[in-house]
Each structure stands twice: as C-alpha cells, then as structure tokens.
Design an enzyme around this catalytic site. Structure first.
Site, PDB file in Angstrom:
ATOM      1  N   VAL A  31       1.008  -1.121   0.005  1.00  0.00           N
ATOM      2  CA  VAL A  31      -0.015  -0.189   0.016  1.00  0.00           C
ATOM      3  C   VAL A  31       0.966   1.191   0.018  1.00  0.00           C
ATOM      4  O   VAL A  31       1.735   1.184   0.601  1.00  0.00           O
ATOM      5  CB  VAL A  31      -0.807   0.044   1.302  1.00  0.00           C
ATOM      6  CG1 VAL A  31      -1.839   1.337   1.241  1.00  0.00           C
ATOM      7  CG2 VAL A  31      -1.793  -1.169   1.246  1.00  0.00           C
ATOM      8  N   CYS A  32       0.673   2.264  -0.857  1.00  0.00           N
ATOM      9  CA  CYS A  32       1.194   3.493  -0.769  1.00  0.00           C
ATOM     10  C   CYS A  32       2.810   3.286  -1.023  1.00  0.00           C
ATOM     11  O   CYS A  32       3.206   2.492  -1.873  1.00  0.00           O
ATOM     12  CB  CYS A  32       1.116   4.343   0.336  1.00  0.00           C
ATOM     13  SG  CYS A  32       1.314   6.071   0.610  1.00  0.00           S
ATOM     14  N   THR A  33       3.498   3.757  -0.425  1.00  0.00           N
ATOM     15  CA  THR A  33       5.091   3.661  -0.792  1.00  0.00           C
ATOM     16  C   THR A  33       5.657   2.605  -0.079  1.00  0.00           C
ATOM     17  O   THR A  33       6.749   2.452  -0.476  1.00  0.00           O
ATOM     18  CB  THR A  33       5.870   4.884  -0.187  1.00  0.00           C
ATOM     19  OG1 THR A  33       5.500   4.993   1.205  1.00  0.00           O
ATOM     20  CG2 THR A  33       5.554   6.373  -0.707  1.00  0.00           C
ATOM     21  N   THR A  62       1.958   3.574  -6.638  1.00  0.00           N
ATOM     22  CA  THR A  62       2.313   3.730  -5.235  1.00  0.00           C
ATOM     23  C   THR A  62       1.706   5.337  -5.188  1.00  0.00           C
ATOM     24  O   THR A  62       0.829   5.574  -5.898  1.00  0.00           O
ATOM     25  CB  THR A  62       3.951   4.047  -5.341  1.00  0.00           C
ATOM     26  OG1 THR A  62       4.257   4.317  -3.788  1.00  0.00           O
ATOM     27  CG2 THR A  62       4.403   4.885  -6.069  1.00  0.00           C
TER      28      THR A  62
END
Length: 229
Positions: free
Chosen positions: A100-102, A120
C-alpha cells in the site's frame, strides 16, 4: 481453510496504510492476521499512533498474503537487509505479494518489481522506474500475484480487492457493506490533477523532506546496482 495475512508494522508506518487493509482482512471468515516486525515492542506510526507487532520475522509463519504499508519509515527499510530478506523469503511461497502506498518501494528494493506493473503514492510514482517497475497509476494495480495500491486511502480498495480474489465478490461486498464504505469526500482534491495549484504546491512542500531523503537513498541504491563487478 485459514488464510494467513502478514502486514509489516515498522517505526514511521503510515497507520492508515496498515489499519485500512487490516480491518478488511480481519473481517474475513477464518483469517489470521499478523503485524510483523523485528521484535514485538510497541512502535510509533508516522502520526504517533502506537501499534503493537504480534510476531517477529523469526517467528512469523509462512504467509498467504504479505503486505508492506508505506509511510516516512519506508526510507530506512530500503537499505535494511533484515527487512528486505524477510520480504523476499515470504514472497517465494506467498499466494499474493502486496503493498500500500510507498510500501511498493520496499518491494522494489527487495527486487520484486522488475518488469511488473506497479503503483504507489502520486508523490513517489517516479521512483518506481528505479526498481525496474512498469509505472501504472491507479487505486489498485495487479500483475499476476503482485498487488500494489496507491496512496493511503487506497488501502481500503486494496483490502476489498484482495478479499474478492481470495473469497469471492459476495464476501468482499458483504465486508464493504459492514464497513459502510461508500465514500463521498467533502472536497475533490484527492489527486494532483484535481487539486488547485495552491493546494498542490502546499502539499508538495509538506512532503518535500521525506521525498528528498528517499530520493537520495534510491539514487544510492541505483548506483550500487550499476557498479561494475
């Protein structure tokens, strides 16, 4: 059959990156959800919420789904041999390898994004190419058994996508309904292309410190990979 989930819980994690999919996973029938770190001491998230890891790298069972959330703490993980080794080892037998995300940058540093479509947070998309990924903006991007989610709130969409892949759409929709996930945001500035120039500039400034540090780390990693043997 029990499905084992493992989410990395590290200092400086963006708590919603972790807790949003955790809520979905834990709502599934016969699910076993672990928060994994080097030890089980409490850790502070990026926004100071204290989280409690439930198992260690050494004691973590084989996972069906490994998930790496993002956050400012990701920067340290990109050069952490113990973390990258754990992620690689679990990825060998995991049914799904996810972020998830970075958190996707950690998968990249572990060598798991080469030639793969991945996404991302919008403020880190340009870093994915450094890890050989095929940059693919989106809330949730799938490439084989690899699932990557966009920034922070995409963790809910991601969690439901994983639930559907594992247990079917009806189960995922039942969880969505139980969570009353029917977003109607008060503002429409959740993407750079929808935000005003002033809001975008202010947000970039808020994220500049972490981004600059991350850029230096990734440049260093890239240089090491291209050194002649």
């Amino acid at each position: 059959m029990t499905i084992r989930f493992g989410l990395l819980a590290f200092p400086g994690v963006q708590q919603l990156d972790l807790t949003a999919p955790y809520e979905v996973f834990a709502s599934m029938d016969d699910a076993e959800v672990h928060l994994v770190w080097k030890d089980t001491s409490p850790i502070a998230s990026a926004t100071k919420l204290v989280l409690q890891p439930t198992t260690t790298f050494a004691e973590c069972p084989p996972l069906d789904v490994i998930c790496v959330p993002g956050g400012v703490g990701v920067n340290a993980l990109l050069e952490d041999a113990a973390v990258l080794g754990f992620v690689r080892e679990q990825a060998i037998q995991a049914r799904f390898v996810t972020s998830v995300c970075t958190g996707s940058l950690v998968l990249g540093a572990a060598g798991l994004l080469k030639g793969k479509k991945a996404t991302t947070h919008w403020n880190a998309l340009d870093f994915l190419e450094s890890f050989g990924a095929v940059v693919t903006p989106g809330r949730v991007v799938r490439d084989g058994n690899l699932f990557t989610a966009g920034g922070v709130t995409a963790g809910i969409d991601f969690g439901l996508t994983i639930a559907a892949a594992l247990r079917g759409r009806e189960e995922a929709e039942a969880i969505q309904l139980s969570l009353e996930y029917a977003p109607e945001p008060p503002f429409h500035s959740g993407l750079p292309e929808k935000a005003s120039a002033e809001v975008l500039a202010r947000t970039r400034q808020r994220l500049a410190g972490s981004r600059m540090a991350r850029q230096e780390i990734i440049a260093r990693l890239t240089a090491v990979r291209h050194e002649p043997e």
